[in-house]
Design a protein around this motif. Sequence first.
Motif, short mmCIF file in Angstrom:
data_model
loop_
_atom_site.label_atom_id
_atom_site.label_comp_id
_atom_site.label_asym_id
_atom_site.label_seq_id
_atom_site.Cartn_x
_atom_site.Cartn_y
_atom_site.Cartn_z
N ASP A 1 46.06 -24.73 2.48
CA ASP A 1 45.72 -25.75 1.49
C ASP A 1 46.77 -26.64 1.11
O ASP A 1 47.10 -26.27 -0.08
CB ASP A 1 44.70 -25.22 0.82
N SER A 2 47.55 -27.41 1.84
CA SER A 2 48.49 -28.28 1.44
C SER A 2 48.51 -29.31 2.21
O SER A 2 48.34 -29.43 3.37
CB SER A 2 49.82 -27.49 1.53
N TRP A 3 49.12 -30.62 1.70
CA TRP A 3 49.18 -31.84 2.12
C TRP A 3 50.13 -31.57 3.26
O TRP A 3 50.26 -32.75 4.27
CB TRP A 3 49.26 -33.05 1.38
N THR B 1 50.10 -29.98 5.55
CA THR B 1 49.68 -29.60 6.88
C THR B 1 49.65 -30.81 7.74
O THR B 1 49.65 -30.86 9.01
CB THR B 1 48.18 -28.93 6.52
N LEU B 2 49.49 -32.09 6.97
CA LEU B 2 49.39 -33.23 7.85
C LEU B 2 50.84 -33.49 8.59
O LEU B 2 50.65 -34.18 9.61
CB LEU B 2 49.09 -34.45 6.98
N LEU C 1 41.08 -24.86 6.70
CA LEU C 1 41.45 -25.92 5.62
C LEU C 1 40.21 -26.38 4.84
O LEU C 1 38.98 -26.16 5.49
CB LEU C 1 41.77 -27.20 6.26
N GLY D 1 37.65 -31.62 3.13
CA GLY D 1 38.40 -33.01 3.22
C GLY D 1 39.74 -32.98 3.83
O GLY D 1 40.05 -33.84 4.78
N MET D 2 40.52 -31.89 3.67
CA MET D 2 41.80 -31.98 4.32
C MET D 2 41.67 -31.77 5.75
O MET D 2 42.42 -32.07 6.49
CB MET D 2 42.71 -30.77 3.75
N ALA E 1 41.11 -35.07 7.35
CA ALA E 1 42.43 -35.85 7.24
C ALA E 1 43.21 -35.51 8.49
O ALA E 1 43.74 -36.23 8.98
CB ALA E 1 42.98 -35.60 6.14
N PHE E 2 43.29 -34.16 8.63
CA PHE E 2 43.99 -33.47 9.85
C PHE E 2 43.55 -34.12 11.06
O PHE E 2 44.36 -34.29 11.98
CB PHE E 2 44.04 -32.14 9.59
#
Length: 347
Positions: A62-64, A66-67, A216, A219-220, A223-224
């Motif tokens: 759970d961290s951006w 990850t993108l 994840l 929402g994430m 996004a991923f």
Amino acid sequence: MASSTTLHPPSSAMPGSDFARLSRKIADAGLMGRRPGYYALRITMVTGLYVGGWAAVALIGDSWWTLAVAGFLAVVFGQVALLAHDAAHRQVFRRRRASEVSGRIAGAGIGMGYGWWQDKHTRHHANPNHEDLDPDLDPDLLVWSQDQARAAKGLPRLIGRWQAFLFFPLLTLEGFNLHVSSVKALANRSLKNRALDGALLFAHFAVYLTALLWLLPPGMAIAFLVVHQCLFGIYLGSLFAPNHKGMPILKGEDRPDFLRRQVLTSRNVCGGRLTDIALGGLNHQIEHHLFPSMPSPNLRRARTIVRRYCEDLGVDYVETGLIASYRLALTSLHQAGAPLRRTRVPA
């Protein structure tokens, strides 16, 4: 229609022809021999990166950040696609069974229907850049010639006016298009092994989506998926755009002999070993089209022989830098859409 034809030069290349003489030169240089050590290393490295990428998703969670891993995996998926390509051409294994098994495994890893893609790519190799026979020139979204532009309706007519400017943005959809086209092809009853292809496809989608939603937040995860698939599409489209776009387009009965049909419609991209890795050897497109089953690491050595031979025959051998190849492709797209910019007649 599905085809059982393998991705090899047609048997119509008769002894004594220009292509037959070139083939003897290539064979004498030992360039058609298999490279098991190279492919063992390449498959091991790509598999390691694939597994490592998903492990990083699990660890970062759970961290951006990850993108950033999504971008990394987009490149890895492109490399897996290149391995599937080489396997389909029997560059990796000489036997059909081993080639199909490895190709299907690679295809399943990225959500690609192997049977559909192999049939499509076989027809492309048989008639590259032929407006009526090459499936890569189907005007399903873009128009590739002014004749197609004049006949265009719907989306191709709307997009075609400014398609050169929209080309790279549209590539963000190429990954999704790969999945959708693979699923749609399952309705084709003539496609061999479509039940197996379907099972592998839906297994990929199930595992992919389950992994994202398990590792994840929703929402994430979305996004991923968007970042990963859009960047995968851009990389995938960028691998193939420099090869034929902007080269002569054949029509009707315009079918020169095998050697000229392949050389005159293809373009090489200059570069070093890094270019070879990034483009999977497809930067040596002329040599690949002449000798599809040649292992990709041998293509660079074949280039010297093929280029000199074409010069002796007076056959144009086109080679440009990577940026120049994209510029030529975009210029061609802009020219193809010209009739749509000169008229505002409703579709």
